[in-house]
Design an enzyme around this catalytic site. Structure first.
Site, PDB file in Angstrom:
ATOM      1  N   SER A 187       0.870  -1.283  -0.063  1.00 56.16           N
ATOM      2  CA  SER A 187      -0.167   0.051  -0.122  1.00 56.16           C
ATOM      3  C   SER A 187       0.908   1.313   0.023  1.00 56.16           C
ATOM      4  CB  SER A 187      -0.974   0.008   1.159  1.00 56.16           C
ATOM      5  OG  SER A 187      -1.546  -1.366   1.302  1.00 56.16           O
TER       6      SER A 187
HETATM    7  N1  SAH Z   1      -0.349  -5.421   4.158  1.00 55.94           N
HETATM    8  C1  SAH Z   1       0.511  -5.500   2.763  1.00 55.94           C
HETATM    9  C2  SAH Z   1      -0.571  -5.278   1.519  1.00 55.94           C
HETATM   10  C3  SAH Z   1      -0.878  -6.373   0.976  1.00 55.94           C
HETATM   11  S1  SAH Z   1      -1.870  -6.340  -0.542  1.00 55.94           S
HETATM   12  C4  SAH Z   1       1.676  -4.849   2.809  1.00 55.94           C
HETATM   13  O1  SAH Z   1       1.932  -4.137   3.811  1.00 55.94           O
HETATM   14  O2  SAH Z   1       2.425  -5.262   2.069  1.00 55.94           O
HETATM   15  C5  SAH Z   1      -3.076  -7.342   0.219  1.00 55.94           C
HETATM   16  C6  SAH Z   1      -2.703  -8.800   0.356  1.00 55.94           C
HETATM   17  O3  SAH Z   1      -3.678  -9.609   0.881  1.00 55.94           O
HETATM   18  C7  SAH Z   1      -2.089  -9.674  -0.858  1.00 55.94           C
HETATM   19  O4  SAH Z   1      -0.777  -9.908  -0.562  1.00 55.94           O
HETATM   20  C8  SAH Z   1      -3.304 -10.678  -0.985  1.00 55.94           C
HETATM   21  O5  SAH Z   1      -2.784 -11.751  -1.381  1.00 55.94           O
HETATM   22  C9  SAH Z   1      -3.772 -10.894   0.477  1.00 55.94           C
HETATM   23  N2  SAH Z   1      -5.037 -11.506   0.515  1.00 55.94           N
HETATM   24  C10 SAH Z   1      -6.151 -11.320  -0.279  1.00 55.94           C
HETATM   25  N3  SAH Z   1      -7.248 -12.126   0.342  1.00 55.94           N
HETATM   26  C11 SAH Z   1      -6.799 -12.597   1.352  1.00 55.94           C
HETATM   27  C12 SAH Z   1      -7.294 -13.674   2.343  1.00 55.94           C
HETATM   28  N4  SAH Z   1      -8.454 -14.092   2.437  1.00 55.94           N
HETATM   29  N5  SAH Z   1      -6.447 -14.097   3.200  1.00 55.94           N
HETATM   30  C13 SAH Z   1      -5.189 -13.442   3.644  1.00 55.94           C
HETATM   31  N6  SAH Z   1      -4.557 -12.890   2.739  1.00 55.94           N
HETATM   32  C14 SAH Z   1      -5.314 -12.372   1.555  1.00 55.94           C
END
Ligand code: SAH
Length: 218
Positions: free
Chosen positions: A70
């Site tokens: 993000s």
């Molecule tokens: N918090 C992260 C941003 C990641 S983007 C950072 O600081 O880098 C969102 C993430 O959520 C992605 O990696 C995606 O694979 C994950 N995601 C999507 N659906 C999910 C679920 N049901 N359970 C766990 N992770 C999930």
């Protein structure tokens, strides 16, 4: 004085401080613990090498597997919104790069974090270990069901956009706990929603508009 005085001193320190002042404080984030964490965590070590120079710029970056880290402001905004403090226990859904988990881990007692892309779960766990974040416990899996073993959580941060707030997460929120989640259709603009549990009741407020990658299911 020569050499490294602070362990966090690195060639991106000035860029990181500019990020905090120009992108985060100027837009109204003022929580001291949040700002301290954003000044400390080496974001350039959470992005792919080819994006290292852009790590402190004002936008999200690709982290592979169709996912993104993000925008710095959004990380700071969500961190402030959950009112982090030293004794709290946090759950994050969507570990991704591990950056948001690291920011929280600088402030709270323990961060539990779940990632649905196995490669990202593995890479982020290795990265966080290497950087010395002993208070982050991660696992691969579908975060929809939360992590009952460690519930309840004072803080729950969901970093993927859901059409509907998963009921298990609401159930796993502690009394006086705070949950933030982007809610809305995927590949569109979503609304960042804050839930607070007070005397067993859920209060819901709308914070701002955001754009997140979709919440997936296994
Ligand atoms: N918090 C992260 C941003 C990641 S983007 C950072 O600081 O880098 C969102 C993430 O959520 C992605 O990696 C995606 O694979 C994950 N995601 C999507 N659906 C999910 C679920 N049901 N359970 C766990 N992770 C999930």
């Amino acid at each position: 004085m020569g050499g490294k005085i602070l362990s966090q001193t690195d060639k991106y320190e000035a860029a990181r401080n500019r990020m905090v002042t120009g992108q985060i404080m100027d837009r109204g984030v003022s929580n001291a613990a949040t700002l301290r964490a954003m000044r400390k965590v080496p974001r350039h070590l959470f992005v792919p090498k080819e994006y290292e120079k852009e790590a402190y710029d004002d936008y999200p970056l690709p982290i592979g597997y169709g996912q993104t880290i993000s925008q710095p402001f959004i990380v700071a905004y969500m961190t402030e919104a959950v009112k982090p403090s030293i004794k709290k226990k946090a759950l994050e859904i969507g570990t991704g790069s591990g950056y948001q988990a690291a920011v929280l881990a600088e402030i709270v007692d323990t961060v539990y974090t779940i990632e649905i892309v196995p490669e990202l779960a593995k890479e982020s766990a290795e990265r966080l270990k290497k950087l010395g974040y002993k208070n982050v416990i991660g696992k691969y899996g579908d975060g929809y069901k939360g992590w009952p073993k460690y519930a309840p959580f004072d803080i729950i941060i969901v970093t993927a956009a859901a059409e509907k707030i998963p009921q298990p997460l609401i159930d796993q929120l502690a009394e006086n706990g705070r949950l933030v989640i982007p809610v809305g259709a995927p590949s569109s603009v979503q609304e960042l929603i804050l839930l607070e549990k007070k005397n067993g009741k859920i209060e819901r407020s709308r914070l701002t508009f955001v754009r997140f990658v979709p919440f997936k299911r296994l």
